[in-house]
Motif scaffolding. Structure first.
Motif: not given
Length: 586
Positions: A27-40
């Motif tokens: 899941d991607r949090t609302e606070e994560s930036g555009s560079k954050d990724s769930r692939n790792g």
């Protein structure tokens, strides 16, 4: 069935699975930036851990092979032989070649050994055991038997890992051998995989014959011969070498070794030099003889009148006294001429005697040399005889080699014919076996067609043929060509395998898909695939686990009675490094 995946490090996000449908969600949090990724976050790592506990090779320097994970050990709770057991395997290199077992193993054909209060089994035996308990593979684990199905090869169709596993339904990695694809898929579909194995053994024999034919070897005579080249060329060469052998044998049999050969050779050379020296001396002496003879003939005594005339010619008048003295000069000159004639005569006689003596000496030396040359011409030195023997033996060896190659060529041609006959026999058997197992094949085809019809409204086709190169597999779905359609071919095929094997015992009763399988797939097909996996896993009693990114979940498309979130067993987020599966950045 897998009940849980755990670890000896507290940062690890342990997960418990249930029968039927299970989801691991990134899941991607609302606070994560555009560079954050769930692939790792660890979705694929979880699948790697399951594979690792099931005997996979530890990757080097990446993933689970990272040096940051030294000291980590992963645990799998899994049902084997109707008993829930716990298997633990350490990442540490010195311990990764074995697994620790907890639980009831009394029914296992291979028993773990007690070691420091733990049940331990080697990795090799663990894989053999899993093959027997999940696929009913023979337990002998005969490593010498080639082209057979193995646990690691088979389980990789039920637990695909890595993007490379999603290329075609019939491969679990892109560099998979053709024989492995045929053997594994034939085994999984209930066909006679032994036919695929036997065809591959024949291919190996054919490859060996082809390689032998290409090989070349230089014989000691310098003639390049293909080990299994043209029979006509080898026969012609055989005749040539046989003729050469006869000549060398005749030369060898006529050869006579001369005692003190080199001394005779030296004497012959000495006599030749002496003959040349005597001949040269005679030539010089004969020239001197001619000169002496011509000088003797030219000697004349001058008269006093000649002397007087000489003086008169210069205008000088001689008195009487001078005339008398000229007479004395004439007598002196006469004696001088006579002495010179005597000298020339004596020298001519001496030269003639010397020439005559040398001619006699030359004839004697020529005769002596002729006698020595006759010996040298009919005899030879011992080392020459040795060389002739070596040449003869070398020719014998070459001839034997050629004969052997002719025999090999005949066997090769016979082998090629036998290979063609054997291949046709195996193909006939494979076609016959396939017809006898049409029920199993039709069952697999029907399941695949039904799965694909559920996804796209029209039935796909699972095509199985037995061609000249063995089993041929293909799948077709209308509107194919896009990445999404291709991935759904794999989904339909894998689901068919899970359905098919859930009707058998023993069976792995599990199907795991990484989120990669849903890349590029339309939301409607994602929804249908997930609902189908849920329905079929409950119907057939197998466990389906998939990993997904939250933005892949088509919430708006699901049926009203399908509560997707109730199937989520673990949520991973990109909030921090601690929110991933391992709880650390590695």
């Amino acid at each position: 069935m897998i009940h849980a995946v755990r670890c000896n490090h507290a940062s690890f996000k342990a997960v418990e699975f249930r029968p039927g449908f299970n989801v691991v969600l990134a899941d991607r949090t609302e606070e994560s930036g555009s560079k954050d990724s769930r692939n790792g976050l660890g979705k694929s790592t979880l699948i790697e851990i399951i594979h690792f506990c099931l005997g996979a090779t530890l990757p080097r320097a990446k993933g689970l092979g990272s040096k940051n994970l030294q000291g980590w050990a992963f645990t799998l709770d899994i049902t084997l032989a109707n008993k829930v057991i716990t298997v633990t395997r350490s990442i540490d290199k010195q311990e990764s070649n074995q697994v620790a077992i907890e639980g009831d193993t009394t029914s296992w054909p291979i028993q773990p050994k007690e070691k420091e209060g733990k049940k331990i089994i080697s990795l090799v035996k663990w894989k053999a055991l899993l093959g027997n308990l999940l696929f009913d593979l023979p337990i002998d684990n005969n490593e010498d038997q080639k082209f057979k199905p193995t646990f690691r090869g088979l389980i990789s169709y039920f637990i695909r890992r890595g993007r490379d596993a999603f290329s075609t339904p019939f491969e679990h990695h892109r560099k998979q051998f053709e024989w492995e694809k045929q053997v594994n898929n034939a085994f999984l579909l209930g066909l006679a995989w032994e036919d695929a194995r036997d065809l591959q053994l024949l291919k190996d024999r054919q490859k060996l014959l082809d390689n032998i034919k290409k090989l070349k070897k230089d014989t000691e005579t310098g003639v390049a011969i293909g080990i299994l080249g043209s029979l006509g060329e080898l026969e012609a060469l055989k005749v040539e070498v046989e003729s050469q052998l006869r000549e060398r044998k005749k030369t060898l049999s006529n050869f006579r070794v001369a005692d003190q050969y080199h001394e005779l050779e030296a004497n012959t050379n000495r006599l030749t030099a002496e003959i040349h020296e005597a001949t040269n001396n005679n030539i010089a002496e004969k020239k001197l003889l001619e000169f002496y003879q011509s000088s003797l003939e030219a000697e004349n005594e001058p008269s006093p009148e000649d002397v007087t005339n000489i003086y008169e010619s210069v205008g000088i008048e001689l008195p009487g006294l001078v005339v008398r003295r000229l007479e004395e000069v004439e007598r002196f000159h006469r004696r001088l001429i006579e002495n010179r004639r005597d000298f020339l005569s004596n020298e001519i006689d001496r030269i003639r005697r010397d020439i005559s003596s040398r001619e006699i000496l030359i004839r004697e030396k020529i005769e002596e040399r002729a006698s020595l040359l006759e010996v040298l011409q009919t005899h030879g030195a011992l080392e020459e005889y040795t060389i002739l023997q070596e040449l003869y033996l070398e020719t014998v060896s070459n001839l034997n080699d050629i004969k052997k190659r002719i025999e090999e060529l005949n066997r090769f041609e016979e082998g090629k014919s036998a290979l063609k006959i054997e291949k046709e026999r195996v193909l006939q058997r494979a076609r016959s076996d396939y017809q006898e197992r049409r029920v199993q094949a039709n069952r697999a085809i029907d399941l695949f067609n039904t799965n694909s019809r559920f996804l796209y409204g029209v039935p796909g086709r699972l095509i199985i043929n037995v061609g000249d190169n063995g089993f041929q597999f293909n799948v077709e779905i209308s509107r194919d060509g896009s990445e999404g359609i291709d991935n759904m071919k794999i989904f339909s095929y894998d689901l068919m395998l899970a359905q098919l094997w859930s009707e058998r015992d023993p069976s792995p009763r599990i199907l795991i898909h990484d989120s990669t399988i849903f890349d590029g797939v339309d939301e409607r097909q994602v929804r249908l695939a997930l609902e189908l996996a849920d329905r079929e896993s409950r119907k057939y009693g197998f466990q389906y686990i998939c990993t997904l990114n939250s933005d892949m979940v088509p919430y708006a498309e699901f049926a009203a009675d399908f509560d997707f979130d109730s199937f989520v067993r673990l949520r991973l987020t990109d909030e921090s490094d601690e929110s991933g599966l391992l709880g650390i950045l590695f």
